[in-house]
Design an enzyme around this catalytic site. Structure first.
Site, short mmCIF file in Angstrom:
data_model
loop_
_atom_site.label_atom_id
_atom_site.label_comp_id
_atom_site.label_asym_id
_atom_site.label_seq_id
_atom_site.Cartn_x
_atom_site.Cartn_y
_atom_site.Cartn_z
N ASP A 230 6.17 -40.10 -73.57
CA ASP A 230 5.83 -40.51 -74.93
C ASP A 230 7.12 -40.63 -75.73
O ASP A 230 8.18 -40.18 -75.31
CB ASP A 230 4.82 -39.56 -75.58
N ASP B 55 -4.59 -38.58 -71.82
CA ASP B 55 -3.79 -37.38 -71.59
C ASP B 55 -4.22 -36.33 -72.60
O ASP B 55 -4.67 -36.65 -73.70
CB ASP B 55 -2.29 -37.65 -71.76
N CYS C 52 -16.21 -27.12 -55.27
CA CYS C 52 -14.91 -27.58 -55.77
C CYS C 52 -13.86 -27.39 -54.69
O CYS C 52 -13.82 -26.35 -54.02
CB CYS C 52 -14.52 -26.83 -57.04
N CYS D 190 -10.49 -27.33 -55.20
CA CYS D 190 -9.19 -26.93 -55.74
C CYS D 190 -8.69 -25.66 -55.05
O CYS D 190 -9.48 -24.93 -54.43
CB CYS D 190 -9.28 -26.72 -57.25
N CYS E 16 -10.73 -22.41 -56.08
CA CYS E 16 -12.10 -22.30 -55.57
C CYS E 16 -12.15 -22.18 -54.05
O CYS E 16 -13.09 -21.59 -53.50
CB CYS E 16 -12.92 -23.50 -56.04
N HIS F 217 -7.23 -25.32 -61.20
CA HIS F 217 -8.64 -25.70 -61.17
C HIS F 217 -8.95 -26.75 -62.23
O HIS F 217 -9.62 -27.76 -61.96
CB HIS F 217 -9.55 -24.49 -61.37
#
Length: 378
Positions: free
Chosen positions: A89, A271, A309, A311, A314, A340
């Site tokens: 940015d 974002d 999940c 991730c 998990c 996660h």
């Protein structure tokens, strides 16, 4: 090159080809302000959880390590060992929100660093030079971020100046991209639509900047005080006047519900710091709402944060252990929650893309919003 693969109403399933790889949209960009995700998340971690784009901050990298040092070291991609797209940015939001006393002129903004108090001047050319030194995939134009609400007269003057700054950004980045020692000669430029909560100013500005034929267009100055309903109204009125054949980016947004609603209005880049910030405080996202892992009910709960999940948290740990880590102040607890949440956001976008491809986005949005409305904050 931006190519639309499928539409479902106003929702777009597309891809943007860049020198650092192709971005599948709609996409959520994981926010690594100073070249790293807060919560001890590495570039390798980002790949493992399906991150397509990392977002870094021009202002913060300039006032800390320094963009010239990063250029000497080969650019931000090499510096942080990340070979996929990076969006930087412009620093505009930070200049206007963090810098305290500042003086805005046609040339740019004079202010003092919030780190060490040194005097800094930043205008369109300076912002483009910093981003060119970083070598990001996508550079954002330098603009003024306006508080909501602000007086109409001031908003109009600010938007007019932002337009003039955008022309200067375009000209300067073209010059920088042509230099023999530039880090990324294929750096793209996104312009930013402003106008506060005034629909007519937003629409007029969208029409004006669309004529500059930029690589993409962002809607800025939202999620800074206005209601969600006002934000959706602005998107309804503004997005149709931005080029449909270019990426549309809603800056700093947001919650899963915000994203679902904005995709339905033609937005395909997002974002937000929410997933990492909330994760560091033990708040985790699931398809059935947000959980607060500090709650006593999870003290003996050995189930994963969310069943099914994939991730790292998990796959290997239960809620009870992660809660224990959080209560003990162990960094691993924060790291697992951040991983996660970023995985959840990245894969929500994947679900969104599939729903648009199969032209069932309306049904998907309705069902997902209904199941995600549970909040567990106690």
């Amino acid at each position: 090159m931006y190519r639309i693969i499928k539409t479902d109403g106003r929702a777009k399933r597309a891809e943007l080809s860049t020198v650092h790889g192709t971005i599948q949209t709609p996409v959520f960009m994981n926010v690594g302000t100073v070249g790293a995700i807060k919560g001890a998340v590495s570039a390798a971690d980002l790949k493992s959880i399906g991150t397509q784009v990392e977002l870094s901050n021009t202002y913060h990298l300039h006032v800390r390590t320094g963009d010239r040092v990063i250029k000497e070291l080969g650019g931000l991609h090499r510096f942080m060992n990340w070979d996929r797209p990076i969006l930087t940015d412009s620093g505009g939001f930070q200049v206007f929100s963090l810098a305290g006393l500042r003086k805005i002129k046609e040339e740019g903004v004079s202010f003092r660093s919030h780190i060490d108090g040194r005097k800094i001047f930043m205008g369109p050319e300076e912002s483009m030079l910093i981003q060119s030194n970083l070598g990001s995939t996508i550079a954002m134009a330098f603009d003024e971020c306006i508080e909501n609400p602000s007086p109409r007269e001031y908003v109009q003057k600010s938007v007019d100046r932002t337009t003039r700054w955008l022309v200067r950004c375009k000209n300067e980045l073209k010059r920088l991209n042509a230099l023999p020692d530039t880090v990324n000669p294929g750096q793209l430029l996104f312009g930013i639509n402003q106008g506060g909560v005034y629909d007519d100013i937003r629409v007029s500005h969208a029409k004006e900047i669309s004529e500059l034929d930029l690589d993409g267009y962002a809607v800025g100055g939202l999620a800074v005080g206005e209601s969600h309903e006002e934000m959706y109204r602005i998107l309804d009125s503004t997005v149709p006047y931005l080029p449909a054949d270019k990426p549309t980016y809603l800056m700093g947004v947001g919650t899963p519900a915000n994203i679902l609603e904005a995709v339905d209005r033609g937005v395909d880049f997002f974002d937000c710091v929410y997933p990492s910030r909330n994760g560091r405080h033990g708040h985790v996202y699931t398809h059935r709402g947000r959980l607060n892992l500090f709650n006593a009910r999870y003290e003996k709960d050995m189930s994963p944060i969310e069943e099914g999940c994939g991730c790292p948290a998990c796959r290997d740990y239960g809620r009870a252990y992660i809660r224990h880590l959080l209560k003990a102040g162990e960094m691993l607890g924060m790291r697992l929650c951040v991983l996660h949440n970023l995985y959840f956001y990245n894969h929500l976008m994947e679900e969104i893309r599939h729903a648009i491809e199969e032209q069932r986005y309306g049904e998907f949005k309705k069902r997902t919003l209904e199941t995600m409305n549970q909040e567990d904050r106690k």
